[in-house]
Design an enzyme around this catalytic site. Sequence first.
Site, PDB file in Angstrom:
ATOM      1  N   GLU A 119      32.074  40.917  27.053  1.00 33.73           N
ATOM      2  CA  GLU A 119      32.030  40.217  28.340  1.00 33.73           C
ATOM      3  C   GLU A 119      33.077  40.788  29.285  1.00 33.73           C
ATOM      4  O   GLU A 119      34.199  41.065  28.859  1.00 33.73           O
ATOM      5  CB  GLU A 119      32.331  38.719  28.118  1.00 33.73           C
ATOM      6  CG  GLU A 119      31.415  38.073  27.096  1.00 33.73           C
ATOM      7  CD  GLU A 119      31.878  36.674  26.683  1.00 33.73           C
ATOM      8  OE1 GLU A 119      32.735  36.087  27.372  1.00 33.73           O
ATOM      9  OE2 GLU A 119      31.359  36.181  25.663  1.00 33.73           O
ATOM     10  N   LYS A 121      36.105  40.919  31.619  1.00 38.30           N
ATOM     11  CA  LYS A 121      37.247  40.009  31.743  1.00 38.30           C
ATOM     12  C   LYS A 121      37.483  39.765  33.225  1.00 38.30           C
ATOM     13  O   LYS A 121      37.955  40.642  33.954  1.00 38.30           O
ATOM     14  CB  LYS A 121      38.486  40.601  31.075  1.00 38.30           C
ATOM     15  CG  LYS A 121      39.642  39.627  31.070  1.00 38.30           C
ATOM     16  CD  LYS A 121      40.732  40.073  30.123  1.00 38.30           C
ATOM     17  CE  LYS A 121      41.831  39.054  29.983  1.00 38.30           C
ATOM     18  NZ  LYS A 121      42.542  38.754  31.201  1.00 38.30           N
ATOM     19  N   ASP A 123      38.963  38.581  36.627  1.00 43.47           N
ATOM     20  CA  ASP A 123      40.356  38.464  37.049  1.00 43.47           C
ATOM     21  C   ASP A 123      40.474  37.339  38.070  1.00 43.47           C
ATOM     22  O   ASP A 123      40.536  37.570  39.272  1.00 43.47           O
ATOM     23  CB  ASP A 123      40.808  39.800  37.648  1.00 43.47           C
ATOM     24  CG  ASP A 123      42.317  39.895  37.671  1.00 43.47           C
ATOM     25  OD1 ASP A 123      42.978  39.005  37.115  1.00 43.47           O
ATOM     26  OD2 ASP A 123      42.826  40.859  38.267  1.00 43.47           O
ATOM     27  N   TYR A 228      32.433  30.822  30.273  1.00 37.90           N
ATOM     28  CA  TYR A 228      32.291  31.626  29.062  1.00 37.90           C
ATOM     29  C   TYR A 228      32.666  30.916  27.771  1.00 37.90           C
ATOM     30  O   TYR A 228      32.568  31.495  26.710  1.00 37.90           O
ATOM     31  CB  TYR A 228      33.099  32.918  29.175  1.00 37.90           C
ATOM     32  CG  TYR A 228      34.513  32.716  29.716  1.00 37.90           C
ATOM     33  CD1 TYR A 228      35.475  32.060  28.971  1.00 37.90           C
ATOM     34  CD2 TYR A 228      34.847  33.178  30.989  1.00 37.90           C
ATOM     35  CE1 TYR A 228      36.745  31.864  29.466  1.00 37.90           C
ATOM     36  CE2 TYR A 228      36.121  32.990  31.495  1.00 37.90           C
ATOM     37  CZ  TYR A 228      37.064  32.332  30.731  1.00 37.90           C
ATOM     38  OH  TYR A 228      38.324  32.134  31.232  1.00 37.90           O
ATOM     39  N   LYS A 317      41.835  46.160  27.991  1.00 37.55           N
ATOM     40  CA  LYS A 317      42.151  46.200  29.428  1.00 37.55           C
ATOM     41  C   LYS A 317      41.823  47.566  30.040  1.00 37.55           C
ATOM     42  O   LYS A 317      41.951  48.599  29.379  1.00 37.55           O
ATOM     43  CB  LYS A 317      43.645  45.902  29.645  1.00 37.55           C
ATOM     44  CG  LYS A 317      44.077  44.532  29.159  1.00 37.55           C
ATOM     45  CD  LYS A 317      43.608  43.405  30.035  1.00 37.55           C
ATOM     46  CE  LYS A 317      44.429  43.238  31.261  1.00 37.55           C
ATOM     47  NZ  LYS A 317      45.543  42.322  31.162  1.00 37.55           N
ATOM     48  N   CYS A 409      74.427  52.230  55.450  1.00 41.32           N
ATOM     49  CA  CYS A 409      73.390  51.235  55.169  1.00 41.32           C
ATOM     50  C   CYS A 409      72.475  51.092  56.389  1.00 41.32           C
ATOM     51  O   CYS A 409      72.963  50.900  57.508  1.00 41.32           O
ATOM     52  CB  CYS A 409      74.034  49.889  54.847  1.00 41.32           C
ATOM     53  SG  CYS A 409      72.855  48.541  54.758  1.00 41.32           S
ATOM     54  N   CYS A 412      73.415  47.422  57.854  1.00 39.58           N
ATOM     55  CA  CYS A 412      74.709  46.966  58.379  1.00 39.58           C
ATOM     56  C   CYS A 412      75.656  48.129  58.670  1.00 39.58           C
ATOM     57  O   CYS A 412      76.795  47.912  59.069  1.00 39.58           O
ATOM     58  CB  CYS A 412      75.362  45.990  57.410  1.00 39.58           C
ATOM     59  SG  CYS A 412      75.927  46.791  55.913  1.00 39.58           S
ATOM     60  N   CYS A 427      74.915  49.587  48.949  1.00 41.87           N
ATOM     61  CA  CYS A 427      75.570  49.365  50.236  1.00 41.87           C
ATOM     62  C   CYS A 427      76.871  48.624  49.939  1.00 41.87           C
ATOM     63  O   CYS A 427      76.886  47.660  49.173  1.00 41.87           O
ATOM     64  CB  CYS A 427      74.666  48.515  51.126  1.00 41.87           C
ATOM     65  SG  CYS A 427      75.547  47.621  52.404  1.00 41.87           S
ATOM     66  N   CYS A 433      76.556  42.469  55.167  1.00 40.47           N
ATOM     67  CA  CYS A 433      75.226  43.094  55.227  1.00 40.47           C
ATOM     68  C   CYS A 433      74.141  42.011  55.285  1.00 40.47           C
ATOM     69  O   CYS A 433      73.981  41.232  54.345  1.00 40.47           O
ATOM     70  CB  CYS A 433      75.012  43.977  54.004  1.00 40.47           C
ATOM     71  SG  CYS A 433      73.408  44.773  54.020  1.00 40.47           S
TER      72      CYS A 433
HETATM   73  S1  IVH Z   1      37.847  33.796  26.426  1.00 38.73           S
HETATM   74  C1  IVH Z   1      40.311  31.820  23.319  1.00 38.73           C
HETATM   75  N1  IVH Z   1      36.349  35.220  28.049  1.00 38.73           N
HETATM   76  O1  IVH Z   1      41.465  35.814  30.261  1.00 38.73           O
HETATM   77  C2  IVH Z   1      39.540  32.541  24.318  1.00 38.73           C
HETATM   78  N2  IVH Z   1      38.570  34.718  28.719  1.00 38.73           N
HETATM   79  O2  IVH Z   1      43.925  36.483  28.756  1.00 38.73           O
HETATM   80  C3  IVH Z   1      40.131  32.524  25.656  1.00 38.73           C
HETATM   81  N3  IVH Z   1      39.187  35.548  30.930  1.00 38.73           N
HETATM   82  O3  IVH Z   1      42.852  32.603  30.028  1.00 38.73           O
HETATM   83  C4  IVH Z   1      39.358  32.963  26.768  1.00 38.73           C
HETATM   84  N4  IVH Z   1      37.258  36.483  31.390  1.00 38.73           N
HETATM   85  O4  IVH Z   1      41.366  33.129  32.030  1.00 38.73           O
HETATM   86  C5  IVH Z   1      37.559  34.662  27.848  1.00 38.73           C
HETATM   87  N5  IVH Z   1      34.920  36.434  29.405  1.00 38.73           N
HETATM   88  C6  IVH Z   1      36.111  35.876  29.205  1.00 38.73           C
HETATM   89  C7  IVH Z   1      37.146  35.949  30.155  1.00 38.73           C
HETATM   90  C8  IVH Z   1      38.378  35.356  29.868  1.00 38.73           C
HETATM   91  C9  IVH Z   1      38.484  36.228  31.838  1.00 38.73           C
HETATM   92  C10 IVH Z   1      40.601  35.126  31.115  1.00 38.73           C
HETATM   93  C11 IVH Z   1      40.852  33.672  30.840  1.00 38.73           C
HETATM   94  C12 IVH Z   1      41.914  33.616  29.804  1.00 38.73           C
HETATM   95  C13 IVH Z   1      42.531  34.974  29.931  1.00 38.73           C
HETATM   96  C14 IVH Z   1      43.143  35.376  28.614  1.00 38.73           C
END
Ligand code: IVH
Length: 683
Positions: A119, A121, A123, A228, A317, A409, A412, A427, A433
């Site tokens: 899935e 992740k 942000d 999710y 990541k 600086c 100042c 400085c 300053c």
């Molecule tokens: S599962 C125990 N699935 O990532 C499982 N988290 O670093 C916990 N996040 O706090 C979460 N996409 O805010 C899961 N497909 C996804 C996600 C996801 C983003 C975030 C979530 C979590 C953080 C963990």
Amino acid sequence: MSIKDTVYIKKDLEKLRDKINIYNYQYYVLDNSKISDHDYDVLFQKLLTMEEMFPDLITDDSPSQRVGASPLSKFEAVNHKEPMLSLNNVFKSEDLNLYMERLEKQLNIDHKKMEFSAEPKLDGLAINLLYEEGILKIATTRGDGTTGENVTNNIRTIRTIPLRLLGKDVPKTIEIRGEVYISKKGFEFINSDMTEKKFANPRNAAAGSIRQLDSSIAANRPLDAFFYSIGFSSDELKIKTQSDLLEKITSWGFKVSNLNKVVIGQNGCENFYNNIFEKRESIPFEIDGIVYKVNDLNMQKKLGFISRAPRWAIAHKFPAEEKVTIIEKVRFQVGRTGVLTPVASLRPIQVGGVLIRNATLHNMDEIKKKDIHIGDKVSIRRAGDVIPEIVNVVEKNISRKKISLPKKCPDCNSKIEKAKDMAFAKCTGKKVCPSQKKGAIIHYISKKAMDIQGLGDKLIGRLVDEKLINDISDLYKLDEIKLQNFVMNKAIREDSGKEYEITLGDKSIKNILDSIQSSMNVKLSNFIFSLGISEVGEVTARNLSNKYKTIDKLINAKYEDIIELRDIGPIAAKNIFDFFQDKNNLKLIQSIIDSGLKLNVNKKVSATNISDEIYVITGKLKSKSREELKNLIIDNGGIVSNSVTKKTYAVIVGDNPGSKLDKAKKLGVKVISEEKFYERIDI
Ligand code: IVH
């Protein structure tokens, strides 16, 4: 009206709401409307009219009730029914490999045969929705994982979130979890629309919108959410896999990412990762990696959790995004301790959905090492919230200009000093300053220090420039009249054509003054930290507070005595000692105390006295984060140190301890488990 009539009307209203809910779902979640805008408006108007006629029959889950809640004065703290966990990360293939090997060992299965739910992740901001009898009751932020903030009014404004779950197979009580986000387009839109403050990235924009007390603000922001996972459920759900779970929550009306996919083995995971990584730019929202979850829920149960993250999932990541641009200029910023940081002005460039104009060059040694000159084409990188930095020079400009340290600086005009063996130039202006003054005040009011709210960095800057504040003790001399005059003067200057972007209403002025007042009652450790003594961070400040208990005793402490404290090295000890020798500093502290400062020693929560006992932590802890354990030790009067010496009372060991354990054994220092420590302090 008879009871019978009421029952009929109630039924009609229910039907109407169900109908509208389905149309909403098709329009917002499926993006596939089955009705014309006009017909929808007619239905919605009918609902509004009926509800106006029978206000007693308005329900919380009515589609008419998404916006319009009255502003709150603060968010209420709410416990999650199940803790909200975090994820462990890997950045490289090799680390993913190690993760897979561990899984194989724990499950006794070849990972090449295992299914994973891969899935993206997202942000954004993690959110927990509590439904009772299928109706949204409370929405909470993640908070510390156990307790979050009640942000229901803001969450209700998100049209893709069902106020009432679709379908009949809904448990009596259930927590649904996901991520609130703002799309890249939505982010551009709100940032172009905001005259004053801009958000740094879509995640901040989403979090900033959800943390507004007035839900009309959230209602006007393009918030959206993907889901999710499930937290608590009162009923057993007849599902066997994570992918079934995603299907189930889709059927209840939630938006689930259509990028999610079941894959096989590490290869399947990495193919998915590469595929998404390649098309990352074209994905309409920000993602910072891929989450792989063991698909089989029975296997998940077997694997369980370690510390605060599941063993059955891992986040892979993405590397920080890099882009190439040109250095147009370099300026030097002066920090609160006088350190000069070179900052490059860049030809503006979009990196990961954010327009970047500046990048830090850290210090002169870094510039030399990377051979950076003005005019060069450089590669820049932005990693999460961190200020963008320059990775390397991609192309040297023929007429490139050397970056040299100013002699004076920029703020100042005082002399700049750079010791040969130090990377940093400073400085020497200290109190004259303006940059150092501003930095010291901004540090003083920050959350981990005195926590004075309502005064942002910009406002402090102006107040210092306008000479309303010269040092921290002047904060306590601010009053309504001074601040109102300041605002009025500002208006006059604006007339004369100068640009000012600060506005301060009567309410903001009152909030500032109230916050200054309530910050007067403060922990001694916070006050010590707020003084901004070089090398004295939060932990050192708390150790000092535990040892000396009053500011007078700390002021009178001898150097030999301070250095006895184990996490304090000779430089920090000298800084602390020198700070309290300086008459100006003592005058400043006295003046703050005279304004009514009340200093409290950190509370002790346990019966056992671990006062002055020095603890060192090593390895991965089971039930608390390292930060939490540190706080616990300090709050109980103990001292935390990073290195094991004969003076260490005990080393607390978690999983995979480091060399500190060997050192403890060598020195004959006591080694205890996490649990043993909790027993000592009675928890
Ligand atoms: S599962 C125990 N699935 O990532 C499982 N988290 O670093 C916990 N996040 O706090 C979460 N996409 O805010 C899961 N497909 C996804 C996600 C996801 C983003 C975030 C979530 C979590 C953080 C963990």
